[in-house]
Scaffold this motif. Structure first.
Motif, PDB file in Angstrom:
ATOM      1  N   LEU A 127       0.831  -1.208   0.000  1.00 16.65           N
ATOM      2  CA  LEU A 127       0.000   0.000   0.000  1.00 16.65           C
ATOM      3  C   LEU A 127       0.866   1.259   0.000  1.00 16.65           C
ATOM      4  CD1 LEU A 127      -2.892  -0.945   2.453  1.00 16.65           C
ATOM      5  CD2 LEU A 127      -3.122  -0.367   0.030  1.00 16.65           C
ATOM      6  N   ASP A 128       1.972   1.236   0.751  1.00 11.80           N
ATOM      7  CA  ASP A 128       2.882   2.379   0.755  1.00 11.80           C
ATOM      8  C   ASP A 128       3.425   2.625  -0.649  1.00 11.80           C
ATOM      9  OD1 ASP A 128       4.448   4.469   1.638  1.00 11.80           O
ATOM     10  OD2 ASP A 128       6.042   3.191   2.408  1.00 11.80           O
ATOM     11  N   PHE A 129       3.761   1.546  -1.349  1.00  9.72           N
ATOM     12  CA  PHE A 129       4.257   1.635  -2.727  1.00  9.72           C
ATOM     13  C   PHE A 129       3.181   2.199  -3.658  1.00  9.72           C
ATOM     14  CE2 PHE A 129       4.236  -0.966  -6.729  1.00  9.72           C
ATOM     15  CZ  PHE A 129       5.177  -0.214  -7.411  1.00  9.72           C
ATOM     16  N   ILE A 130       1.948   1.704  -3.527  1.00 12.52           N
ATOM     17  CA  ILE A 130       0.854   2.166  -4.395  1.00 12.52           C
ATOM     18  C   ILE A 130       0.531   3.629  -4.118  1.00 12.52           C
ATOM     19  CG2 ILE A 130      -1.601   1.871  -4.905  1.00 12.52           C
ATOM     20  CD1 ILE A 130      -1.199  -1.144  -4.345  1.00 12.52           C
ATOM     21  N   PHE A 131       0.486   4.004  -2.834  1.00 14.34           N
ATOM     22  CA  PHE A 131       0.168   5.393  -2.508  1.00 14.34           C
ATOM     23  C   PHE A 131       1.325   6.324  -2.864  1.00 14.34           C
ATOM     24  CE2 PHE A 131      -3.452   3.702  -0.334  1.00 14.34           C
ATOM     25  CZ  PHE A 131      -4.357   4.745  -0.320  1.00 14.34           C
ATOM     26  N   ALA A 132       2.551   5.810  -2.898  1.00 14.08           N
ATOM     27  CA  ALA A 132       3.680   6.609  -3.390  1.00 14.08           C
ATOM     28  C   ALA A 132       3.465   6.943  -4.867  1.00 14.08           C
ATOM     29  CB  ALA A 132       4.990   5.853  -3.196  1.00 14.08           C
ATOM     30  N   LYS A 133       2.947   5.978  -5.638  1.00 18.31           N
ATOM     31  CA  LYS A 133       2.649   6.242  -7.043  1.00 18.31           C
ATOM     32  C   LYS A 133       1.545   7.288  -7.172  1.00 18.31           C
ATOM     33  CE  LYS A 133       1.840   2.000  -8.399  1.00 18.31           C
ATOM     34  NZ  LYS A 133       1.500   0.919  -9.342  1.00 18.31           N
ATOM     35  N   GLY A 134       0.525   7.196  -6.296  1.00 21.01           N
ATOM     36  CA  GLY A 134      -0.544   8.188  -6.325  1.00 21.01           C
ATOM     37  C   GLY A 134      -0.050   9.574  -5.958  1.00 21.01           C
ATOM     38  N   SER A 135       0.811   9.667  -4.929  1.00 22.07           N
ATOM     39  CA  SER A 135       1.368  10.958  -4.522  1.00 22.07           C
ATOM     40  C   SER A 135       2.262  11.535  -5.614  1.00 22.07           C
ATOM     41  CB  SER A 135       2.177  10.799  -3.226  1.00 22.07           C
ATOM     42  OG  SER A 135       1.364  10.369  -2.166  1.00 22.07           O
TER      43      SER A 135
END
Length: 792
Positions: A276-284
């Motif tokens: 999730l941290d990786f996915i939300f890093a992509k979103g950010s």
């Protein structure tokens, strides 16, 4: 995956992953970001893009989710699996992991049942916060070096005993310091040596103080003696401290045993939070770039709409629009140096890599990217001193290496193809290479200075020219990419602006072949035509905006006029009704007086005075209103009027029905509500009425009846404040009018109050044959204060 590491380096893909890693907040998430690589499966790319889009949307709606505190706990979990006990630090790490899990679980919940689900729900749903375990660890362990007194009753009792024993030691030593031993002490203080309480005694008074010597000063003048009075107390303290440590180990062992029962859940939580941290890093990252989700296809079509290179300054970068793979599969970009050709080339390549890695691209919505199995790029100076290769040789070595592997699923990028050697040979070689790729339908984009390639693009189907615009006046590139127009080198113009003598430039022009010169003139004409077309398009766009603004103003003005017209008509109707009411009162008063005059013996003079008073009153009323005496739109004949015909009396601005046929003078009687008046046909206008059939209406001999479709029937009637009888009388007429006007459903506003009015209305509605159904208003419609009626 795209394994061409040289291409990744040339297109600076590693810088993108470095920027992406900065958006992650956990070590595991940063590692996933750093190792992100482009994919070649359309299904995997689509899933990754949807995850990025879902994270982007959640960040915009709810803000960023922090994963700080998510550290790897695998070593601790392995120890738990074999029955080992963990220390404070390891248990606190597990506790922090579970607290982040709980925070993420709350963040992932949807605020309403109707809120749209997304592809991240499966991650949030699998999280197990284990709140009881986390709460127990947090209750027992304050920080890495401190266990709470409340961790166990035994520990609390031991620490209370330690506190009491400490107090006894201090009080005993203080009594000695302030009492019998005061003169023997070097200083009136209590000190610690090892874990024992001592007093600093002067060496010469050693025999005067009974106790154990634990230390002495460097000069030997001071001895640190533990008085016999506190030896037992110190021994008790040491024993209590030992018991305290034993109890702490018991507490840690119990907590470890509790955690051991949830090893699988904790390991899964760590994996999910890291992903999730990786996915939300992509979103950010997408949010920071103002990026959008690209549309992917597998037929080699690229359409980037106003793309901005992500590594350039956002305030200075000029967006470019690029199309490739539809009408043409080979794009040749020309123009002067520093004009943005290489940036355009890198933008296309980098966007392809980013998109296939599941990242959004900084371009407008609906930008399209193609799925490629490999991207080959020959960009920059490949000169190698160690291998004794020239610039041309190094470039050619690189080109040869990937020409052996390219296929229709490859994207090929050339920067200054054929440069570094004889221009004639270089141009011929470049043309041959591009022709080879074009014949194989391989998507290719190349930059060049060679005019021969411009001619090749103009004369070859499926090949297109493009140029990076250059402003000769300012000697600055605009960085706009223009597809369909070959670029000029502008060498003569630039040299002239920089001060090169005109005679040298003239001589250079003479050395150009006639064909080259005419070609450059053609390019100049194309450029001028493009500028003219762009200017005209801008003017057309400005005119469109102006027309749209004028249209909006006109619509607003028309709305105001309609509102004003309706208000004036309503005021006129109210005034007319007031006049009619006054006329009725005068008529009633006159009839009353006539009856009185008939019964009583009233003189003619008095009757004349009464008649004069009425005449003056009518005259005064008539002078206060100006009637609209417009002529009818159509002159009617006496034969046009039939009994029951709907007409409008123009002088009174009232509607009514014909109650008698016209006489020889064209006069007839019109019934207008309670008023029946004789009117000439010249003051009448026949109202056209639609003919309808009604299932529950009284039919004529033809089975039809006429109705007046009036715009004044509203979809709502307000009966607030009326009695049941008054409301039913008014409602009965309103329902007939609404039914005949085909208005359904209608709203009856009766209010809540005591409920008597509502009950009376509902009892009335039950008996109406033309009412299909009725119900109380729903939320937002007025609730129990409103009844909604539908007709059959």
């Amino acid at each position: 995956m795209i394994m061409n590491k040289k291409t990744l380096k040339k297109l600076e893909y590693n810088k993108i992953t470095e920027l992406l890693a900065e958006q992650a907040s956990s070590p595991g998430g940063k590692i996933l970001c750093s190792h992100l690589a482009p994919m070649t499966s359309l299904a995997e790319i689509t899933t990754a893009q949807e995850q990025t889009a879902a994270a982007f949307t959640r960040i915009v709606k709810k803000g960023r989710l922090s994963f700080s505190g998510v550290y790897t706990v695998e070593d601790s979990l392995m120890r738990l699996e074999i029955g080992g006990a963990l220390g404070c630090n390891e248990l606190l790490r597990i506790c922090k992991l579970l607290e982040v899990t709980n925070r993420a679980k709350a963040y992932g919940r949807h605020e309403t049942v109707d809120e749209e689900q997304d592809c991240l729900d499966v991650y949030f749903d699998q999280l197990e916060p284990l709140s009881i375990l986390a709460g127990e660890i947090r209750r027992c362990i304050i920080d890495e070096d401190e266990i709470s007194d409340d961790a166990s009753s035994t520990l609390k009792h031991i620490r209370r005993s330690i506190s009491q024993t400490n107090d006894k030691v201090h009080s005993t030593l203080l009594s000695l310091v302030n009492g019998s031993l005061r003169t023997y002490l070097q200083d009136a203080i209590i000190t610690m040596r090892g874990d024992r309480y001592c007093l600093p005694v002067k060496a010469e008074y050693r025999s005067q103080v009974q106790g154990m010597i634990h230390d002495q000063s460097s000069t030997g003048s001071t001895l640190f003696i533990e008085p016999m009075a506190v030896v037992k107390l110190n021994n008790d303290l040491k024993e209590l401290y030992g018991k305290e440590q034993e109890e702490i180990q018991v507490i840690l062992a119990n907590l470890s045993a509790d955690a051991a029962g949830y090893v699988t859940e904790i390991r899964r939580n760590y994996k999910l939070l890291t992903e999730l941290d990786f996915i939300f890093a992509k979103g950010s990252f997408a949010l920071s770039l103002n990026a959008s989700k690209p549309i992917f296809n597998d037929h080699g079509y690229i359409h980037i709409r106003e793309g901005r290179h992500p590594l350039l300054d956002k305030k200075k970068v000029v967006p470019i629009t690029v199309t490739l793979g539809d009408a043409f599969d080979l794009l040749i970009v020309t123009g002067p140096n520093t004009g943005g050709k290489t940036v355009s080339l890198k933008t296309v390549g980098l966007f392809t890599l980013m998109g296939q890695a599941g990242l959004h691209i900084p371009a407008l919505d609906r930008s399209e990217l193609a799925l490629f199995h490999e991207v080959y790029a020959d960009i920059g100076d490949e000169q190698s001193i160690e291998q004794s290769l020239s610039t041309f040789s190094s470039h050619m070595t690189n080109i040869v290496s990937f020409l052996q592997h390219v296929d229709e699923h490859s994207l090929v990028l050339f920067d200054e193809l054929g440069a570094g050697t004889d221009p004639t040979e270089g141009a011929a070689l470049a043309t041959s290479i591009l022709s080879y790729l074009h014949e194989r339908k391989i998507r290719t984009m190349a930059t060049t200075h060679y005019s021969e390639l411009k001619v090749y693009a103009l004369s070859t189907p499926g090949v297109e020219n493009a140029c990076c615009e250059f402003d000769v006046e300012t000697l600055r590139p605009t960085y706009h990419l223009l597809i369909g127009i070959p670029g000029k080198s502008n060498a003569f113009a630039i040299s002239s602006k920089l001060g090169l003598p005109d005679y040298i430039i003239a001589d250079a022009k003479e050395r150009l072949s006639e064909q080259d010169e005419s070609f450059e003139d053609l390019l100049a004409d194309l450029e001028n035509s493009r500028r003219t077309i762009e200017k005209e398009q801008q003017e057309i766009a400005a005119y469109k905006r102006e027309v749209e603004a004028l249209k909006q103003k006109l619509e607003q003005k028309q709305e105001r006029l309609d509102e004003r017209k309706e208000r004036i008509i309503n005021e006129a109707n109210e005034k007319a009704n007031a006049i009619l009411r006054e006329a009725k009162e005068v008529a009633d008063e006159t009839m009353k007086n006539f009856r009185k005059f008939g019964k009583e013996n009233i003189s003619a003079a008095e009757m004349e005075r009464e008649r004069e008073r009425l005449r003056q009153k009518i005259k005064k009323t008539g002078s206060g209103v100006k009637l609209d005496t417009k002529k009818p739109k159509k002159q009617h004949k006496p034969s046009d009027f039939k009994l029951g015909e709907a007409v409008k009396v123009l002088s009174l601005n009232l509607t009514g029905t014909v109650s008698s046929l016209p006489n020889a003078k064209g006069d007839l009687f019109v019934q207008m509500g309670i008023l029946r008046s004789q009117v000439n046909i010249s003051d009448l206008e026949i109202i056209d009425e639609p003919v309808i059939t009604g299932k529950h209406l009284q039919k004529t001999s033809s089975g039809k009846m006429k109705m007046k479709k009036t715009m004044s029937v509203r979809p709502e009637i307000n009966l607030l404040g009326k009695t049941v009888d008054e409301a039913i009388a008014e409602l009965d007429k309103y329902l007939d009018d609404a039914y005949m006007s085909h208005i359904s459903p209608v709203r009856i506003v009766h209010g809540k109050g005591t409920g008597a009015l509502r009950s009376g209305i509902h009892n009335y509605l039950k008996r109406q044959k033309h009412v299909k159904s009725y119900r109380l208003g729903a939320f937002g419609e007025g609730d129990a204060g409103v009844t909604i009626v539908e007709f059959k």
